[in-house]
Scaffold this motif. Sequence first.
Motif, mmCIF file in Angstrom:
data_model
loop_
_atom_site.group_PDB
_atom_site.id
_atom_site.type_symbol
_atom_site.label_atom_id
_atom_site.label_comp_id
_atom_site.label_asym_id
_atom_site.label_seq_id
_atom_site.Cartn_x
_atom_site.Cartn_y
_atom_site.Cartn_z
ATOM 1 N N ASN A 44 -6.618 -1.866 -5.779
ATOM 2 C CA ASN A 44 -7.682 -0.974 -5.341
ATOM 3 C C ASN A 44 -7.129 0.440 -5.287
ATOM 4 N N TYR A 45 -7.993 1.375 -5.610
ATOM 5 C CA TYR A 45 -7.609 2.780 -5.482
ATOM 6 C C TYR A 45 -8.738 3.525 -4.799
ATOM 7 N N THR A 46 -8.380 4.305 -3.781
ATOM 8 C CA THR A 46 -9.360 5.099 -3.045
ATOM 9 C C THR A 46 -8.935 6.556 -3.056
ATOM 10 N N ASP A 47 -9.832 7.383 -3.540
ATOM 11 C CA ASP A 47 -9.585 8.825 -3.564
ATOM 12 C C ASP A 47 -10.381 9.447 -2.426
ATOM 13 N N GLY A 48 -9.766 9.496 -1.240
ATOM 14 C CA GLY A 48 -10.501 9.962 -0.074
ATOM 15 C C GLY A 48 -11.558 8.949 0.313
ATOM 16 N N ALA A 49 -12.680 9.406 0.831
ATOM 17 C CA ALA A 49 -13.745 8.504 1.259
ATOM 18 C C ALA A 49 -14.874 8.421 0.250
ATOM 19 N N VAL A 90 -14.153 -6.112 -12.215
ATOM 20 C CA VAL A 90 -13.869 -4.694 -11.997
ATOM 21 C C VAL A 90 -15.025 -4.080 -11.212
ATOM 22 N N TYR A 91 -14.731 -2.993 -10.483
ATOM 23 C CA TYR A 91 -15.789 -2.277 -9.784
ATOM 24 C C TYR A 91 -15.450 -0.797 -9.734
ATOM 25 N N TYR A 92 -16.485 -0.017 -9.568
ATOM 26 C CA TYR A 92 -16.327 1.428 -9.379
ATOM 27 C C TYR A 92 -17.422 1.896 -8.438
ATOM 28 N N GLU A 93 -17.054 2.754 -7.472
ATOM 29 C CA GLU A 93 -18.019 3.281 -6.523
ATOM 30 C C GLU A 93 -17.739 4.756 -6.275
ATOM 31 N N ARG A 138 0.829 -1.192 0.000
ATOM 32 C CA ARG A 138 0.000 0.000 0.000
ATOM 33 C C ARG A 138 0.865 1.245 0.000
ATOM 34 N N ALA A 139 0.491 2.194 -0.849
ATOM 35 C CA ALA A 139 1.167 3.491 -0.916
ATOM 36 C C ALA A 139 0.128 4.533 -1.286
ATOM 37 N N GLY A 140 -0.096 5.496 -0.403
ATOM 38 C CA GLY A 140 -1.113 6.510 -0.656
ATOM 39 C C GLY A 140 -2.484 5.872 -0.745
ATOM 40 N N GLY A 141 -3.213 6.206 -1.797
ATOM 41 C CA GLY A 141 -4.536 5.632 -1.987
ATOM 42 C C GLY A 141 -4.528 4.338 -2.773
ATOM 43 N N TRP A 142 -3.343 3.828 -3.124
ATOM 44 C CA TRP A 142 -3.242 2.615 -3.938
ATOM 45 C C TRP A 142 -2.941 1.406 -3.061
ATOM 46 N N GLU A 143 -3.538 0.304 -3.425
ATOM 47 C CA GLU A 143 -3.186 -0.976 -2.824
ATOM 48 C C GLU A 143 -3.084 -2.019 -3.928
ATOM 49 N N PHE A 144 -1.974 -2.759 -3.915
ATOM 50 C CA PHE A 144 -1.761 -3.850 -4.859
ATOM 51 C C PHE A 144 -1.670 -5.149 -4.049
ATOM 52 N N PHE A 145 -2.353 -6.179 -4.513
ATOM 53 C CA PHE A 145 -2.352 -7.423 -3.754
ATOM 54 C C PHE A 145 -2.204 -8.617 -4.688
ATOM 55 N N ALA A 146 -1.666 -9.699 -4.138
ATOM 56 C CA ALA A 146 -1.484 -10.946 -4.879
ATOM 57 C C ALA A 146 -1.575 -12.117 -3.906
#
Length: 695
Positions: free
Chosen positions: A230-235, A283-286, A174-182
Amino acid sequence: MNARIHLSVIAICFVFHSGYAQHSEQPDSLTHELHELVVTARQPATRLVGSTLVSTIPGSNLADLGNALDVLAQLPMIKVEDGAVAVTGKSNVEIYIDGRPMREGLELQQILSSNLKRVELLMAPGAEYASTTDAVLRITTRRNFVHGLSFTEQLSVRRRRRWSAMNDLALSYRAGGWEFFANGTINRDNPLAKGTTTNTLMYDGRETVVGSSQRNAYPTTAGVVKAGFNYTDGAAQSLGAYYRYNPERGDFSNTGAEWLDSEPAITRVIDKTIRAGSHLASVYYENIFAGKYTLHFDGDFRSASSDDASATQYPSTAGLAAVRSTSRRRSTLWAGKLYTSFPLAGGEFNAGTQDSYTCSRLDFRMLNDAVAGYIPSTRTDVRQTSAALFASWSRAFGQLTLRAGARYEYADYDFRVDGVRDTDTSRRDHLLTPDIALGYSFNDDASLNLSYRMATVKPPYAQLTGALTYTGLHEIEGGNPALRDERMHDLQLMGMWRGFMLQCDFTRATDTYAFVKQLYPAPDLQLLMHPVNIDVSAVSVYLMWSRPVGCWTPEATVGLYRQWLELDGVRHNKPIFTYYFDNTVALPHGWSITANISGQSSGDMHTNRFGATPFTMDASLGKTFLNKALTIRLAATDIFGTACNDWTMLTGGIYVDKRQSYDRRGVALNVIYRFRPRRSAYKGTPASEAELHRL
């Protein structure tokens, strides 16, 4: 004397629990608003909210058991066996993890119990869920705001009649709003089951017995490779995607014998190889507008293939040629789901659409000319286009809560045999299914909830095939492409008073399916086992009690299931009584103990009469090390070897007596090591949960 000993043990548990609670991890909350959970162990571990059983895990005796499966096995109305999760009294259960449905059972093993925040069991799902869903299990994990790399390594080794093993490695950055997972998982399962089957019927004017014995081995190697972000731009805004590849290889063998009446038994050997694999992209978007309007989209594509080769041989009998067959299945799924939710008229409104296109092709080839006379080669093609619109609204009026919703479903089902459309089986369906729930809360310890829902349950694609499977000289198994969709009405009452909970269900199902055995038209004696549509009414009543007592968390359930079913003049109405008594003990220094006992009486469920199991017991012992970074757990299942898996069936004038011994008694060692562990926060939901399950 026994009473004094019992009181002393409880007192010691209270002392141990007080010391342990002072050093336990704080529950996950930015404002630490859940601190009191650590010191209020006398409150029920599970409470009823409307028709939902809500269990809070942080600060409880379940927080350090191991993984999510270990926790679920100790919760009311939930049963876990060999990694499979079931809900008592419910047949079609959806499991959601952080808002998205579970794609494979291994996901629950990958979640650590210390990362669980809340488990909600919805006993009356609303219109936003597929109408096939009887219950929903929603799991929420704790949020860990750590950056950088984290990983969890989990190894499980099991010994029953044979050895099995599973290894899983989960990475996250995780870095900032990004998360990479495997994730990478490999699972080697090697169960062994034994049994006999005896069929008794009148044939050619005399009583005839067709029997067989089985010694089935199912060695399977399966893997899962999964990666995403996953990417989160704030809440307000988030998006994500992942890809999963799931290869599987199985080598089935069945060594046994067959006999007809008093003739000498004939040795039979069945070998089957399975090579399968599936690809899934999601894929998802919210987005949350103005702090209250939610827009969510999910998209899925799934492609799967399976190639099987089967050979049945009679090595000690001259003149009986081997029966060989192959089958190739290919399936694809495109699905999309779009919904929105926002406040409306003092309540919460949810509406959306769920659409899918499914294609499943099966090419079956019978390679034995003699058998091909009654089990021919076939190519079947099933295509279905589905579209659904749903809306629901819920609101609280003081102590009274109301939820109302409706779901409209359209399905275009196209079935083809050897390229020719079967007009009798193909159909188009339109259905409107309502649901409504009304609840009243007297106080924090007492409430009632009454709900009604109507649903359409579609049979799995595996049961809609027209292909037949050769299982012996006189026995065949197959599907039924003419199966109709089930229409189910469910009326449910749930109540809570202090630590007691009551669930009463009445269901009326038309065109549900059950298995029957019948004579099959052939030159000689042939018995066919296949599903048919039936109408059945049933009532179930379960009374539960659960309340932590210091370091001890007991959970007791007693229940009754009774159905009304008459088929071919035979009544299948014998009730089934069940009981469960689960116990969890959390001791100082990271030790934990579980001891679960259960049993059931003989009774009918659909066309099967299951044998009685008066008493079974599972137990485990666990310990955490290195400040809870390492967990070691030793578990034993069916300790006394008392589980009964026998059943009988009387349909079409054929009495079937199945005696079988499953491979369940054994021990397992589970080792978990975590380095700055944090959950995968993928927030998407599959666009068509029901179609994924049917495939």
